[in-house]
Write a protein that holds these residues in place. Structure first.
Motif, PDB file in Angstrom:
ATOM      1  N   GLU A 106      34.949  38.146  39.328  1.00  0.00           N
ATOM      2  CA  GLU A 106      34.658  38.817  40.702  1.00  0.00           C
ATOM      3  C   GLU A 106      34.935  40.762  40.030  1.00  0.00           C
ATOM      4  OE1 GLU A 106      36.268  38.894  44.422  1.00  0.00           O
ATOM      5  OE2 GLU A 106      36.184  36.965  45.112  1.00  0.00           O
ATOM      6  N   VAL A 107      35.700  40.616  39.421  1.00  0.00           N
ATOM      7  CA  VAL A 107      36.206  41.875  38.614  1.00  0.00           C
ATOM      8  C   VAL A 107      35.623  41.922  37.292  1.00  0.00           C
ATOM      9  CG1 VAL A 107      38.084  41.885  39.751  1.00  0.00           C
ATOM     10  CG2 VAL A 107      38.960  41.196  37.867  1.00  0.00           C
ATOM     11  N   THR A 108      35.439  40.578  36.489  1.00  0.00           N
ATOM     12  CA  THR A 108      35.356  40.925  35.370  1.00  0.00           C
ATOM     13  C   THR A 108      33.326  41.637  34.887  1.00  0.00           C
ATOM     14  OG1 THR A 108      36.469  38.640  35.286  1.00  0.00           O
ATOM     15  CG2 THR A 108      34.914  39.104  33.267  1.00  0.00           C
TER      16      THR A 108
ATOM     17  N   PHE B 208      42.656  47.283  41.078  1.00  0.00           N
ATOM     18  CA  PHE B 208      41.526  46.156  41.000  1.00  0.00           C
ATOM     19  C   PHE B 208      41.325  45.062  39.987  1.00  0.00           C
ATOM     20  CE2 PHE B 208      37.585  45.731  39.456  1.00  0.00           C
ATOM     21  CZ  PHE B 208      36.960  45.697  40.475  1.00  0.00           C
ATOM     22  N   VAL B 209      42.603  45.086  39.630  1.00  0.00           N
ATOM     23  CA  VAL B 209      41.854  44.113  38.860  1.00  0.00           C
ATOM     24  C   VAL B 209      43.235  43.342  38.753  1.00  0.00           C
ATOM     25  CG1 VAL B 209      42.718  43.087  36.107  1.00  0.00           C
ATOM     26  CG2 VAL B 209      41.435  45.112  36.108  1.00  0.00           C
ATOM     27  N   LYS B 210      44.572  43.533  39.470  1.00  0.00           N
ATOM     28  CA  LYS B 210      45.764  42.413  39.907  1.00  0.00           C
ATOM     29  C   LYS B 210      45.327  41.863  41.029  1.00  0.00           C
ATOM     30  CE  LYS B 210      50.702  44.060  40.548  1.00  0.00           C
ATOM     31  NZ  LYS B 210      51.963  44.819  40.780  1.00  0.00           N
ATOM     32  N   ALA B 211      44.321  42.753  42.082  1.00  0.00           N
ATOM     33  CA  ALA B 211      44.868  42.282  43.053  1.00  0.00           C
ATOM     34  C   ALA B 211      43.950  40.806  42.764  1.00  0.00           C
ATOM     35  CB  ALA B 211      44.070  43.763  44.135  1.00  0.00           C
ATOM     36  N   ALA B 212      42.872  41.233  41.795  1.00  0.00           N
ATOM     37  CA  ALA B 212      41.671  39.850  41.852  1.00  0.00           C
ATOM     38  C   ALA B 212      42.421  38.841  41.222  1.00  0.00           C
ATOM     39  CB  ALA B 212      40.810  40.010  40.970  1.00  0.00           C
ATOM     40  N   LEU B 213      43.825  39.010  40.484  1.00  0.00           N
ATOM     41  CA  LEU B 213      44.129  37.766  39.176  1.00  0.00           C
ATOM     42  C   LEU B 213      44.787  36.838  40.544  1.00  0.00           C
ATOM     43  CD1 LEU B 213      45.385  39.238  36.173  1.00  0.00           C
ATOM     44  CD2 LEU B 213      42.997  38.861  37.035  1.00  0.00           C
TER      45      LEU B 213
ATOM     46  N   ILE C 111      27.865  41.642  32.278  1.00  0.00           N
ATOM     47  CA  ILE C 111      27.988  40.941  30.600  1.00  0.00           C
ATOM     48  C   ILE C 111      28.685  39.131  30.918  1.00  0.00           C
ATOM     49  CG2 ILE C 111      26.519  41.812  28.711  1.00  0.00           C
ATOM     50  CD1 ILE C 111      26.703  44.563  29.891  1.00  0.00           C
ATOM     51  N   LEU C 112      29.612  39.650  30.996  1.00  0.00           N
ATOM     52  CA  LEU C 112      30.558  38.495  30.862  1.00  0.00           C
ATOM     53  C   LEU C 112      30.504  37.262  31.378  1.00  0.00           C
ATOM     54  CD1 LEU C 112      33.671  40.270  29.332  1.00  0.00           C
ATOM     55  CD2 LEU C 112      31.861  39.601  27.560  1.00  0.00           C
ATOM     56  N   VAL C 113      30.042  37.636  32.484  1.00  0.00           N
ATOM     57  CA  VAL C 113      29.572  36.765  33.937  1.00  0.00           C
ATOM     58  C   VAL C 113      28.608  35.844  33.565  1.00  0.00           C
ATOM     59  CG1 VAL C 113      29.193  35.528  36.382  1.00  0.00           C
ATOM     60  CG2 VAL C 113      30.804  37.610  35.803  1.00  0.00           C
ATOM     61  N   GLU C 114      27.665  37.067  32.946  1.00  0.00           N
ATOM     62  CA  GLU C 114      26.521  36.063  32.707  1.00  0.00           C
ATOM     63  C   GLU C 114      25.916  35.049  31.534  1.00  0.00           C
ATOM     64  OE1 GLU C 114      22.754  39.058  31.661  1.00  0.00           O
ATOM     65  OE2 GLU C 114      23.495  40.014  33.537  1.00  0.00           O
TER      66      GLU C 114
ATOM     67  N   PHE D 115      37.149  44.843  29.347  1.00  0.00           N
ATOM     68  CA  PHE D 115      36.941  43.506  29.790  1.00  0.00           C
ATOM     69  C   PHE D 115      36.279  43.182  31.814  1.00  0.00           C
ATOM     70  CE2 PHE D 115      39.400  42.256  26.096  1.00  0.00           C
ATOM     71  CZ  PHE D 115      38.510  41.065  25.311  1.00  0.00           C
ATOM     72  N   THR D 116      36.151  44.851  32.035  1.00  0.00           N
ATOM     73  CA  THR D 116      35.584  44.507  33.636  1.00  0.00           C
ATOM     74  C   THR D 116      34.331  45.502  34.003  1.00  0.00           C
ATOM     75  OG1 THR D 116      36.679  46.744  33.862  1.00  0.00           O
ATOM     76  CG2 THR D 116      38.235  44.585  34.079  1.00  0.00           C
TER      77      THR D 116
END
Length: 692
Positions: free
Chosen positions: A616-618, A605-610, A621-624, A586-587
């Motif tokens: 920002e960490v997704t 990297f993921v833990k700091a963003a949640l 392609i999924l953001v699009e 998922f990143t």
């Protein structure tokens, strides 16, 4: 003079009559030769097939691999890429252009290739409707259109193709209802409309397909009930109807289907009591979650208990069912036993199936199947060995051959015993082990290999991180949000089975995207399970005679930290690898990405963003996809259902990849959590919000 003129006129008349007679006789002779089969019967047919191929080529608008360049007059059309002709009449019998990055519409002249038996266009980007002329392919046996962008309704005259045995149209944009006329295709064994936009109910006429073995209807918008006529499909082994709006009770006849080995009815509107017999006794083969009005079933299904205060009519119906079931148990068992014996004899006589084709493979046959282990057939390689695609000459079956990296010679008996045990491990999300080979190669070296079923869509690695050429767009192959969730669940189910439902726990030890393979329907399968035990024994036997020991500790980035400190292999190590895999899915970032240096890891990297900076960490392609759904401005996970789902998935990944093994949950808990996420974020809604 008068007499001369009359004679001249008479001669001229005779000449004209003579010429006309000669012409008539010529026409008569040509026609008779045709009738007697003495004239060339293939000239016109060949011309028709060639023209149909050229018309097909004319409709191709995108050809990144330049496949169509071989379709030219410099060689006979029977030698064009993907074209196979019959030996006798040189008519086109197969058109196989799968996975070639072609785009365009389907030519209406395709129906002119009247000798066509196989049409395989899967994994391309064909669009527009399927032409009605396809009904002219009266000899057609297999039709593969999976994973394109074909729209419109299923052609009404497909029923004219009475010899069809396989129809796969999954992963398109088909609309309308499933036509009732499909019930006339009496030879049909596989019918797959997985992942389309079909509406209406399941036609009762499908119950006429007595040879049907696979029915895949998942991810559509079907409603109504499962018709009772499907109770006649006693050969059905796979029934997929998840993520629709099908209602009513789960039919009792599914309990009696002895051949049924996988059933997915999850995320519908079913109600009532889950049956407890037949396939419903196997939690690894039955999926019914996401039906809020269902209850009961075996504990492993994790469904709600049924309310004891049921209506008297329901109680009476249940009592009658129990009495009838008890009285008929002996008779049913006897009938099933007779059928089983008959089918067993039939299977023994059949040599066309993949499993029967590989029972007695030798080193020589594997060499021939893989074209001498040609680099062109090399699918991948890793710490356990190299994998080659092979085609068995005798049956034409496609297989995957894993040639193992061995250090210790011999040990054939133990190797074959271990492999025999692997053959008996069956789960719909595990790659099936077909057979094992142990012997010597042509140089006298020890040779050991495993033969697996071949997975058409490659590995998860190929889809998450596709190799991009200079002239290729970056979105040639990618997975949408719901496909990633589905594959994550597939892997979780398989690991739970290996850890908790085998005679003794099986530790994978090298879980990573390249070991997750995807079949025609994009269902995930774990490969290389059980090899850690086989090869660790090989290393131990080797190290007994050599200084130093080579351990099998997984792959950097996916192996848990305790393995690097000498700890033994454990199921919690696999859980760690699964957590990293989930974060990567998922990143879109590998754990070995260059940015993860100097103390920064994928997990941190993921833990700091949640949860606030989840976008920002997704994976971009999924953001699009979110942008396409019209919610790009929502960045707070509390205000967006899609982001809440992502947040929950990332949290599972973080929990699984905790540094301490004691802090990690086991795979049974992972499955429960994933099912809970799917319950909250109904796949039928998610699917229609995500581009396909």
């Amino acid at each position: 003079m008068e007499l001369l003129k009359k004679h001249s006129k008479l001669s001229s008349s005779f000449f004209h009559v003579y010429v006309e007679v000669i012409i008539l006789l010529s026409c008569f002779n040509f026609r008779c030769l045709n009738l007697l089969g003495l004239a060339d019967p293939v000239v016109s047919g060949n011309a028709t097939d060639k023209q149909a191929l050229l018309d097909f080529k004319a409709k191709i608008t995108g050809d990144q691999l330049k496949v169509m360049e071989s379709w030219n007059s410099s060689i006979h059309f029977c030698q064009w890429h993907g074209v196979t002709c019959g030996r006798k009449n040189q008519r086109v019998t197969k058109l196989e252009l799968q996975s070639l990055k072609l785009s365009g519409s389907l030519s209406p002249h395709i129906g002119n290739m009247s000798f066509l038996r196989v049409l395989n266009l899967m994994n391309n980007s064909f669009y527009n409707q399927i032409p009605q002329s396809i009904g002219g392919l009266r000899r057609l046996e297999t039709l593969y259109l999976t994973n394109n962008s074909i729209s419109g309704e299923i052609p009404s005259n497909l029923s004219s193709c009475s010899k069809l045995t396989i129809v796969r149209m999954a992963g398109n944009r088909l609309t309308g209802e499933i036509p009732a006329f499909l019930g006339f295709l009496s030879n049909l064994k596989v019918l797959s409309f997985y992942n389309n936009s079909l509406i209406g109910s399941i036609p009762p006429s499908l119950g006429n397909l007595s040879s049907l073995e696979e029915l895949a209807l998942t991810y559509n918008a079907l409603d109504g009930i499962i018709p009772e006529t499907l109770g006649r499909l006693t050969n059905l082994s796979i029934f997929l109807a998840a993520a629709n709006a099908i209602s009513g009770e789960i039919p009792e006849f599914l309990v009696r289907f002895g051949a049924l080995r996988y059933l997915n009815l999850s995320f519908n509107n079913f109600e009532g009591v889950i049956p407890s017999g037949g396939i419903f006794k196997n939690a690894s083969a039955t999926f019914v979650e996401g039906n809020s009005k269902l209850c009961g079933g075996i504990p492993e299904l994790h469904m709600l208990r049924c309310n004891l205060k049921t209506s008297s009519s329901n109680s009476l119906r249940l009592e009658v069912a129990i009495i009838v079931g008890s009285l008929g148990a002996t008779l049913a068992f006897t009938c099933l036993l007779i059928l089983w014996i008959g089918k067993k004899k039939e299977k023994q006589a059949t040599t066309t199936s993949v499993e029967n084709s590989v029972l007695q493979l030798s080193y020589q046959s594997i060499v021939r199947a893989t074209d001498g282990f040609s680099t062109q057939n090399l699918v991948g390689s890793g710490s356990f060995g190299s994998v080659y695609k092979g085609v068995l000459q005798a049956s034409g079956a496609v297989i995957a051959v894993k040639v193992l990296n061995l250090l210790n010679r011999g040990a054939s008996r133990s190797f074959l015993a271990e492999c025999e045990a692997l053959k008996n491990i069956r789960h719909r999300n595990l790659v099936k082990v077909l057979t094992a080979i142990s012997g010597e190669d042509y140089q006298g070296n020890d040779f050991k290999a495993l033969v697996y079923e071949f997975m058409e869509n490659g590995s998860l690695e190929d889809w998450l991180h596709p190799l991009i050429g200079m002239n290729e767009p970056e979105t040639v192959r990618n997975l949408n949000f719901f496909q990633r969730v589905s594959v994550a669940m597939d892997v979780a189910h398989a690991l739970e089975y290996l850890h908790h439902h085998c005679e003794e726990p099986i530790i994978h030890c090298d879980l990573k995207p390249s070991n997750i393979l995807l079949d025609e329907e994009m269902v995930g399968h774990i490969s290389d399970f059980g090899l850690a035990k086989i090869l660790s024994t090989d290393r131990l036997n080797y190290s007994a005679n050599k200084s130093g020991s080579l351990g099998l500790r997984g792959t950097i980035g996916y192996a848990p930290p305790e393995y690097g400190m000498g700890s033994g292999l454990s199921t919690k190590g696999d859980v760690y690898s699964y957590g990293i895999l989930l974060l990567e899915m998922f990143t879109g970032k590998r754990p070995t990405d260059e940015r993860f240096r100097e103390g920064l890891s994928l997990r941190n990297f993921v833990k700091a963003a949640l949860p606030e900076r989840i976008v920002e960490v997704t994976d971009p392609i999924l953001v699009e996809e979110r942008v396409a759904r019209g919610t790009p401005g929502v960045k707070n996970s509390r205000n967006d259902r899609h982001l809440r789902c992502l947040n929950s998935l990332f949290e599972i990944g973080l929990t699984c990849s905790a540094e301490s093994p004691n802090e990690r949950i086991d795979m049974s808990d992972v499955v429960i959590k994933l099912c809970s996420i799917r319950d909250k974020f109904h796949p039928t809604r998610l699917r229609h919000e995500v581009p396909t």
